[in-house]
Design a protein around this motif. Structure first.
Motif, mmCIF file in Angstrom:
data_model
loop_
_atom_site.group_PDB
_atom_site.id
_atom_site.type_symbol
_atom_site.label_atom_id
_atom_site.label_comp_id
_atom_site.label_asym_id
_atom_site.label_seq_id
_atom_site.Cartn_x
_atom_site.Cartn_y
_atom_site.Cartn_z
ATOM 1 N N LEU A 186 0.808 -1.226 0.000
ATOM 2 C CA LEU A 186 0.000 0.000 0.000
ATOM 3 C C LEU A 186 0.836 1.269 0.000
ATOM 4 N N LYS A 187 2.146 1.139 -0.124
ATOM 5 C CA LYS A 187 3.028 2.307 0.012
ATOM 6 C C LYS A 187 2.789 3.371 -1.046
ATOM 7 N N ASP A 188 2.257 2.985 -2.203
ATOM 8 C CA ASP A 188 2.005 3.957 -3.266
ATOM 9 C C ASP A 188 0.507 4.200 -3.489
ATOM 10 N N ALA A 189 -0.320 3.741 -2.562
ATOM 11 C CA ALA A 189 -1.771 3.894 -2.724
ATOM 12 C C ALA A 189 -2.155 5.369 -2.707
ATOM 13 N N SER A 190 -3.037 5.745 -3.607
ATOM 14 C CA SER A 190 -3.495 7.141 -3.679
ATOM 15 C C SER A 190 -4.775 7.362 -2.888
ATOM 16 N N GLU A 191 -5.440 6.257 -2.490
ATOM 17 C CA GLU A 191 -6.676 6.382 -1.724
ATOM 18 C C GLU A 191 -6.367 6.684 -0.249
ATOM 19 N N LYS A 192 -7.321 7.292 0.421
ATOM 20 C CA LYS A 192 -7.201 7.529 1.860
ATOM 21 C C LYS A 192 -7.403 6.199 2.587
ATOM 22 N N ILE A 193 -6.465 5.864 3.479
ATOM 23 C CA ILE A 193 -6.496 4.580 4.173
ATOM 24 C C ILE A 193 -6.305 4.801 5.674
ATOM 25 N N LEU A 194 -7.163 4.175 6.468
ATOM 26 C CA LEU A 194 -6.983 4.137 7.913
ATOM 27 C C LEU A 194 -6.363 2.788 8.255
ATOM 28 N N PHE A 195 -5.239 2.805 8.956
ATOM 29 C CA PHE A 195 -4.491 1.576 9.246
ATOM 30 C C PHE A 195 -4.410 1.401 10.760
ATOM 31 N N ILE A 196 -5.225 0.464 11.293
ATOM 32 C CA ILE A 196 -5.246 0.197 12.732
ATOM 33 C C ILE A 196 -4.433 -1.063 12.994
ATOM 34 N N ARG A 197 -3.306 -0.885 13.653
ATOM 35 C CA ARG A 197 -2.312 -1.949 13.781
ATOM 36 C C ARG A 197 -2.728 -3.057 14.744
ATOM 37 N N GLY A 198 -3.582 -2.756 15.719
ATOM 38 C CA GLY A 198 -4.011 -3.775 16.667
ATOM 39 C C GLY A 198 -2.973 -4.122 17.709
ATOM 40 N N VAL A 199 -2.208 -3.109 18.154
ATOM 41 C CA VAL A 199 -1.226 -3.320 19.213
ATOM 42 C C VAL A 199 -1.522 -2.362 20.362
ATOM 43 N N MET A 200 -1.361 -2.840 21.578
ATOM 44 C CA MET A 200 -1.636 -2.035 22.764
ATOM 45 C C MET A 200 -0.383 -1.260 23.160
ATOM 46 N N SER A 201 -0.016 -0.318 22.333
ATOM 47 C CA SER A 201 1.170 0.491 22.581
ATOM 48 C C SER A 201 0.851 1.952 22.285
ATOM 49 N N ASP A 202 1.456 2.847 23.035
ATOM 50 C CA ASP A 202 1.277 4.280 22.797
ATOM 51 C C ASP A 202 2.452 4.875 22.018
ATOM 52 N N GLU A 203 3.391 4.014 21.657
ATOM 53 C CA GLU A 203 4.558 4.476 20.892
ATOM 54 C C GLU A 203 4.161 4.744 19.444
#
Length: 353
Positions: free
Chosen positions: A222-239
């Motif tokens: 998806l590195k060159d995707a032109s569409e708007k993407i929300l990517f939720i990683r699913g990790v319990m981290s605040d970093e």
């Protein structure tokens, strides 16, 4: 007057089991019970974030991990069976203490095989897997699982009983077990009329290392995707986590209303084909693209089932590409199957004398 206390125990295998316990806990509170939360790892952290005011207890961890090569998943589980059985025995011992500590009235266990008490008359087991698919050993694994289920007073299946259902052969036997009851799909989400902000929302979950493997594959493709993407990683981290593509909005995690709004404002969901995710997407009426966890027969079966039914396409993670997502437009997407058998009514079990 002291509220009746119900222990709600969720398996820590990804976040799905904990997520589908959210509407159960909410309904228990509406009906004036006092839920006590029990789990471990990220599942426990999710439930504690959703319900910070409730008492919670840490259960023994099954330490479920996926191999990097999905072909070895079944054999890895077989090798780890003695350790899992040991954790179940530890659950039994701890449950005895919790019954006494909280003067429990009942137990709702989502796939926690050792969380039940002979001293209580209201032990509920929740599962969508009456049949446990494991390739050539499916008959044996299903037999063992059904034997455990019969030890509980009731088994609640989060699906519809008839032919119009979500779980297929996973949640339906040729002959229904006496203690089984279909309660309709469980989801913490509601569909809302929200303007679309993202073309795709990526929802990652599940044990490592497969979560990280899929994350790397998706970010590369998806590195060159032109569409708007929300990517939720699913990790319990605040970093923080940076992405080079400015069209991708990265989030480590979202909870409650924030996650509901994020999914409602996304046109297509890219995710594993876990059953809890499927229930959520059905509640929201979403189009989806599934990438089953390698070697997990349940997810592979569900992904194939929904593709064959013209609902959502899928591919294995090693063959994913941006072009694969074009298939979604040819599928009708998930939708609510029309009502529920009623979680509210099922909780009458705990009101009875």
């Amino acid at each position: 007057m002291q509220k009746k206390r119900i222990l709600v125990a969720a398996l820590n295998w990804g976040l799905g089991h904990a997520a589908r316990c959210v509407p159960i806990i909410e309904e228990l509170q509406r009906q004036h019970f006092e839920p006590i939360i029990a789990s471990d790892g990220e599942a426990l952290r999710l439930l504690h974030k959703e319900f910070p005011h409730l008492n919670y207890e840490k259960l023994p961890s099954y330490h479920i991990k996926y191999p990097e090569n999905g072909a070895y998943f079944k054999w890895k589980l077989i090798m780890e069976t003695p350790r899992i059985l040991s954790a179940i025995e530890e659950e039994k011992k701890l449950t005895k203490k919790l019954v006494k500590k909280y003067n429990l009235f009942g137990i709702i266990s989502d796939n926690r095989l050792g969380v039940r008490s002979k001293k209580l008359k209201r032990n509920v087991f929740i599962t969508h897997q009456l049949n446990v698919l494991s390739g050539s050993t499916s008959f044996f694994s299903s037999f063992i699982h059904q034997k455990y289920i019969r030890k509980f007073d009731q088994c609640w299946i989060p699906d519809f009983e008839g032919s119009q259902n979500l779980s297929g052969k996973l949640g339906h036997l040729d002959k229904k077990q006496k203690n089984c009851q279909y309660i309709g799909p469980l989801s913490r989400f509601e569909k809302t009329a929200t303007p679309i902000m993202y073309e795709y929302a990526v929802i990652l979950s599940g044990p490592e290392p497969q979560r990280s493997i899929l994350e790397s594959i998706l970010l590369k493709e998806l590195k060159d995707a032109s569409e708007k993407i929300l990517f939720i990683r699913g990790v319990m981290s605040d970093e923080g986590f940076q992405c080079d593509n400015p069209n991708i909005n990265m989030k480590n995690h979202l909870f409650g209303k924030a996650l509901q709004e994020a999914l409602n404002c996304s046109r297509v969901i890219i995710s594993r084909s876990g059953y809890s995710t499927i229930m959520d997407l059905a509640a929201l009426g979403k189009k989806a693209f599934f990438i089953p966890t390698p070697g997990q027969y349940e997810q592979e079966y569900l992904a194939e089932k929904f593709q064959d039914n013209g609902i959502a396409p899928y591919c294995d993670q090693n063959h994913f590409s941006l072009e694969q997502l074009q298939k979604v437009q040819n599928y009708k997407g998930l939708s609510d199957l029309g009502g529920s058998a009623g979680l509210r009514g099922c909780l009458a079990f705990f009101h009875s004398k």
